[in-house]
Scaffold this motif. Structure first.
Motif, PDB file in Angstrom:
ATOM      1  N   PRO A 615       0.813  -1.225   0.000  1.00 35.56           N
ATOM      2  CA  PRO A 615       0.000   0.000   0.000  1.00 35.56           C
ATOM      3  C   PRO A 615       0.842   1.270   0.000  1.00 35.56           C
ATOM      4  N   THR A 616       1.963   1.257   0.713  1.00 34.55           N
ATOM      5  CA  THR A 616       2.800   2.451   0.774  1.00 34.55           C
ATOM      6  C   THR A 616       3.465   2.729  -0.566  1.00 34.55           C
ATOM      7  N   VAL A 617       3.991   1.690  -1.209  1.00 36.95           N
ATOM      8  CA  VAL A 617       4.637   1.877  -2.513  1.00 36.95           C
ATOM      9  C   VAL A 617       3.626   2.378  -3.543  1.00 36.95           C
ATOM     10  N   LEU A 618       2.446   1.780  -3.586  1.00 37.25           N
ATOM     11  CA  LEU A 618       1.434   2.232  -4.536  1.00 37.25           C
ATOM     12  C   LEU A 618       1.041   3.680  -4.269  1.00 37.25           C
ATOM     13  N   ASP A 619       0.905   4.045  -3.004  1.00 33.10           N
ATOM     14  CA  ASP A 619       0.538   5.414  -2.656  1.00 33.10           C
ATOM     15  C   ASP A 619       1.618   6.396  -3.099  1.00 33.10           C
ATOM     16  N   LEU A 620       2.873   6.015  -3.008  1.00 34.34           N
ATOM     17  CA  LEU A 620       3.951   6.882  -3.478  1.00 34.34           C
ATOM     18  C   LEU A 620       3.826   7.174  -4.969  1.00 34.34           C
ATOM     19  N   PHE A 621       3.281   6.217  -5.728  1.00 36.40           N
ATOM     20  CA  PHE A 621       3.078   6.409  -7.161  1.00 36.40           C
ATOM     21  C   PHE A 621       1.691   6.963  -7.492  1.00 36.40           C
ATOM     22  N   GLY A 622       0.890   7.251  -6.470  1.00 33.89           N
ATOM     23  CA  GLY A 622      -0.440   7.801  -6.726  1.00 33.89           C
ATOM     24  C   GLY A 622      -1.443   6.792  -7.216  1.00 33.89           C
ATOM     25  N   ILE A 623      -1.254   5.525  -6.864  1.00 27.89           N
ATOM     26  CA  ILE A 623      -2.155   4.464  -7.306  1.00 27.89           C
ATOM     27  C   ILE A 623      -2.948   3.957  -6.115  1.00 27.89           C
ATOM     28  N   GLN A 624      -4.241   3.840  -6.295  1.00 28.69           N
ATOM     29  CA  GLN A 624      -5.103   3.400  -5.211  1.00 28.69           C
ATOM     30  C   GLN A 624      -4.792   1.966  -4.818  1.00 28.69           C
ATOM     31  N   VAL A 625      -4.847   1.707  -3.535  1.00 23.99           N
ATOM     32  CA  VAL A 625      -4.555   0.384  -3.004  1.00 23.99           C
ATOM     33  C   VAL A 625      -5.714  -0.567  -3.302  1.00 23.99           C
ATOM     34  N   PRO A 626      -5.450  -1.791  -3.754  1.00 26.68           N
ATOM     35  CA  PRO A 626      -6.540  -2.748  -4.008  1.00 26.68           C
ATOM     36  C   PRO A 626      -7.361  -3.011  -2.741  1.00 26.68           C
ATOM     37  N   VAL A 627      -8.621  -3.294  -2.933  1.00 25.82           N
ATOM     38  CA  VAL A 627      -9.518  -3.474  -1.795  1.00 25.82           C
ATOM     39  C   VAL A 627      -9.142  -4.676  -0.947  1.00 25.82           C
ATOM     40  N   TYR A 628      -8.453  -5.659  -1.538  1.00 25.84           N
ATOM     41  CA  TYR A 628      -8.151  -6.877  -0.801  1.00 25.84           C
ATOM     42  C   TYR A 628      -6.888  -6.757   0.043  1.00 25.84           C
ATOM     43  N   ALA A 629      -6.132  -5.662  -0.089  1.00 25.00           N
ATOM     44  CA  ALA A 629      -4.881  -5.528   0.650  1.00 25.00           C
ATOM     45  C   ALA A 629      -5.145  -5.523   2.146  1.00 25.00           C
ATOM     46  N   ASN A 630      -4.345  -6.280   2.889  1.00 25.11           N
ATOM     47  CA  ASN A 630      -4.480  -6.334   4.342  1.00 25.11           C
ATOM     48  C   ASN A 630      -3.862  -5.136   5.032  1.00 25.11           C
TER      49      ASN A 630
END
Length: 778
Positions: A615-630
């Motif tokens: 989630p942190t890496v995706l957020d750094l790129f401005g990409i929403q975290v998948p709903v299934y991520a813990n």
């Protein structure tokens, strides 16, 4: 970037590669670029070493007024030609949807598998690859004539091939030996048994007798000339084509191959690339990197035709040529506040042996300077597991090991579960990894989504050591070629892992003392000293790597994350190494972050975990975290925000750890029985362990604020809160199964993925030997 004068092409001719490139209408552009190359690179702060690397690789570098995207413009991939939608038979050519705004939905991963090929342990996506399968692994016999004969079964994927190339290796006297490859027509196989008797000639020195043998078969197309054609693709202003090409290793002795590319529109085809690759006897040629400006095609919509042709067309001559990652890029505004990301996993690094975490020895002064004082330190990062494979896949998926199900190192990630690299690649981010194989072998699914996945294998399989210097050197080479793009680079090193073998020059550091009863410290204390020296060596190599980053201008636009998969025991609770117990020495791992937009000198006290990496890496790129991520994105904390809501959520959530090793190690590394799995859960400062016993379970409860060494088991005095934690552990497997189901049924390329059977994979001989020497197999 300003105009074609900033397009640089490095001309390169070697004894192994002859170029006849006719870059359409680019002759004057290339001349200007070559004359200005040195000045432009030096303006970017690149030293002569970086210049040499570029010239030696024969790669043009697209640069603008500055380096490291300081000019707020970066090449973005508009068409990846390995994408199945771009094949000539596909109905449309769909461009990549690059993401320039934050909080966008995570793009779907590719539904159709993309072929991949490996040269020198460097795996890449390719336009096409020959089918390949392991067809024999086990005991075989070398006859008195020095030949090895095996009855090789032909699996279904290879039964339609006209010819198969059989590649064998045998183990004798503790070493593996390559045998001469054998090419056979499939038509000679028994139609009922689908088998071939294959006889291999070995090198001199092999003696008759039983050996371990490993045989791999490759599909071989005997046609000398092969072509691949794309759909018509519109070419934008200042676009360029970047790609690599090569010959698979078993076919390199067959001789030279011509590689050419044409741009075809209507009845006109222009050759834009033409080069002959000639292998050298006794030397394996790796991937050849190239970058071609496409200014002469601007405004046109050509199809690209990739052709390979065997140069010496003798009877029986064949080759296995491949084109890797041909991608069309164009300059575009760099997304604001979205840096590159490098994630470095230092295997087996326990947090409390780092300077930044208060260790008594200064094991990592550079990390402390750059990350401890210059970034954010998370005081309490909880490992998802105490072994390598499950922890790393949790980092890649934000799923607990029981959910992604890579637990023992033999499983294969389900195609229905998407990794962080797949998500980033689909969003137009350049992805690469340099690892040291072991339990991160590409066959397990770790390579999915990485355009480049390098497995840096030990030279001596029987005595594997970390190779952080080589790993970081290969990473620096990749950065040199891709510094102008938005990228995610994953790095992994076993340098700190046992067997602890720091370079001799570190022998004087961290000398252990002795007690009054002994003149020589006990073995585990001596091993701990070598472990600490390995940390210092890794720290020193990381300092050098940052020098390359600074030379490329990447220190100004790259967030760097350091983490570990698990820690290491030195008899604190009766065990050595890791894998069978969940005490803090194995579950408390470092997490440190530095880079642009990251707070400096901040320490975060709240518990975080491996599940928060994706989630942190995706957020750094401005990409929403998948709903299934813990997990949860830690970006607000990295930016220095107070984030009370996030802090509260992190304080209240449970963090789980699994121990999955089939054995434990006692004093002297003696093997001890262990009944897996063991689980632990932590909420705040309260931690509960659960271990299997013949009669059920044994629980251990600790208050880490008062008892950080976990010496006083409070389970006999447990209260209702402790009982609630025990219930969490009792329900952990069922909850993880539900999380897996949610991830599996998330939209993958526009369709729900059905749950397949859990898959396992075999280990190739070298990987098995390395894991055995690392202590994972017995």
């Amino acid at each position: 970037m300003a105009g074609s004068r900033n397009v640089l092409v490095v001309a390169f001719v070697s004894a192994t590669s002859t170029r006849r490139a006719k870059l359409v209408d680019h002759r004057s552009t290339n001349a200007r670029g070559a004359r200005s190359m040195k000045t432009s690179l030096q303006r970017c702060g690149m030293n002569s070493t970086i210049l040499f690397v570029l010239a030696a690789l024969g790669v043009g570098l697209l640069l603008g007024a500055g380096c490291g995207r300081q000019d707020q413009e970066a090449p973005v991939p508009t068409y990846r030609l390995v994408d199945p939608s771009l094949r000539a038979s596909s109905p449309t050519a769909t461009p990549i949807v690059t993401r320039s705004q934050p909080s966008v939905n995570a793009p779907p991963a590719e539904a159709t598998p993309i072929p991949a090929a490996t040269i020198q342990d460097d795996t890449r996506y390719v336009l096409a690859a020959p089918a390949k399968a392991l067809i024999f692994s086990g005991d075989a016999r070398i006859g008195n004539d020095g030949r090895l004969t095996v009855n090789a079964g032909i699996p279904p994927p290879l039964r339609e091939a006209s010819h198969l190339l059989f590649v064998a290796k045998v183990k004798q006297a503790g070493a593996w030996h390559d045998l001469e490859p054998v090419l056979l027509p499939v038509g000679t196989a028994s139609q009922q048994k689908r088998t071939l008797a294959v006889a291999f000639s070995g090198p001199s020195g092999l003696t008759p007798g039983t050996v371990k043998a490993n045989v791999v078969a490759y599909e071989v197309d005997m046609h000398a000339r092969r072509r691949w054609k794309s759909r018509p693709i519109p070419i934008a202003r200042r676009a360029f084509l970047q790609f690599a090409f090569g010959i698979l290793e078993p076919a390199q002795p067959q001789g030279a191959v011509r590689f050419s590319i044409e741009a075809c529109e209507n009845d006109r085809c222009d050759t834009i690339f033409d080069e002959v690759l000639t292998p050298v006897r006794g030397k394996i040629l790796g991937w050849q990197e190239r970058r071609l400006p496409l200014d002469g095609l601007r405004g046109r919509t050509p199809a690209f035709v990739f052709t390979t042709e065997v140069v010496a067309q003798r009877k029986g001559t064949f080759s296995l040529p491949v084109w890797a990652n041909p991608t069309i890029y164009r300059p575009a505004p760099a997304p604001p506040q979205q840096p590159n990301v490098i994630l470095l996993s230092i295997d087996t690094l326990r947090a409390d042996h780092l300077t930044s975490y208060g260790y008594r020895y200064n094991t990592a002064p550079f990390i402390d300077e750059q990350f401890g004082k210059g970034g954010v330190v998370f005081d309490s990062c909880v490992a998802a597991a105490t072994t390598t494979t499950p922890s790393h896949m949790t980092m890649f998926t934000s799923l607990q090991p029981e959910a992604h199900y890579l637990k023992t190192g033999l499983e294969v990630l389900s195609p229905g579960i998407t990794t962080v690299a797949q998500i980033l690649r689909a969003a137009g981010v350049e992805t690469a990894a340099v690892t040291e194989d072991g339990w991160l072998g590409i066959r397990h699914g770790f390579g999915r989504g990485f355009n480049v996945y390098v497995e840096n294998k030990s030279a001596n399989i029987m005595a594997p050591t970390g190779q952080v210097d080589v790993t970081l050197k290969k990473a620096a080479q990749w950065l040199t070629l891709n510094a102008d793009k938005r990228f995610f680079l994953f790095l992994h090193t076993f340098q700190v892992h046992s067997p602890y073998a720091p370079p001799q020059r570190y022998a004087g550091l961290f000398q252990p003392g002795t007690d009054s009863a002994a003149s020589v410290p006990p073995p585990h204390v001596l091993e701990m000293a070598d472990y600490d020296r390995e940390i210092r060596y890794t720290d020193d190599e990381l300092r050098k790597f940052f020098g390359t980053m600074r030379a490329l201008g990447l220190n100004k636009n790259t967030v760097f994350i350091i983490v570990s998969d698990h820690g290491e025991e030195f008899l604190e609770h009766g065990h050595m190494e890791h894998g069978a117990q969940n005490y803090e020495e194995t579950t408390h791992v470092p997490l440190l972050v530095r880079g642009p937009g990251i707070a400096e000198g901040r320490r975060v006290k709240v518990n975080v975990g491996h599940i928060d990496i994706l989630p942190t890496v995706l957020d750094l790129f401005g990409i929403q975290v998948p709903v299934y991520a813990n997990g949860k994105s830690l970006l607000p904390l990295l930016r220095g925000d107070s984030a009370p809501g996030l802090i509260r959520a992190l304080e209240e959530r449970p963090l789980f750890t699994e121990s999955l090793s089939p054995f434990a190690m006692g004093p002297g590394h003696a093997l001890l029985p262990f009944d897996r799995p063991a689980y632990s859960v932590r909420v705040g400062n309260t931690k509960l362990h659960r271990y299997k016993t013949p009669g059920g379970f044994r629980y251990e409860l600790y208050n880490l604020a008062r008892d950080p060494g976990e010496q006083h088991n409070l389970w006999p005095q447990r209260d209702s809160n402790a009982e609630a934690l025990a219930e969490l552990l009792n329900q952990y497997e069922a909850v993880s199964a539900a999380a897996r189901s949610l991830a599996m049924h998330a939209q993958v390329a526009g369709r729900p993925e059905e749950e397949p059977e859990k898959q396992t994979t075999h280990l190739d001989p070298e990987q098995e030997e390395k894991l055995r020497a690392l202590g994972y197999l017995h």
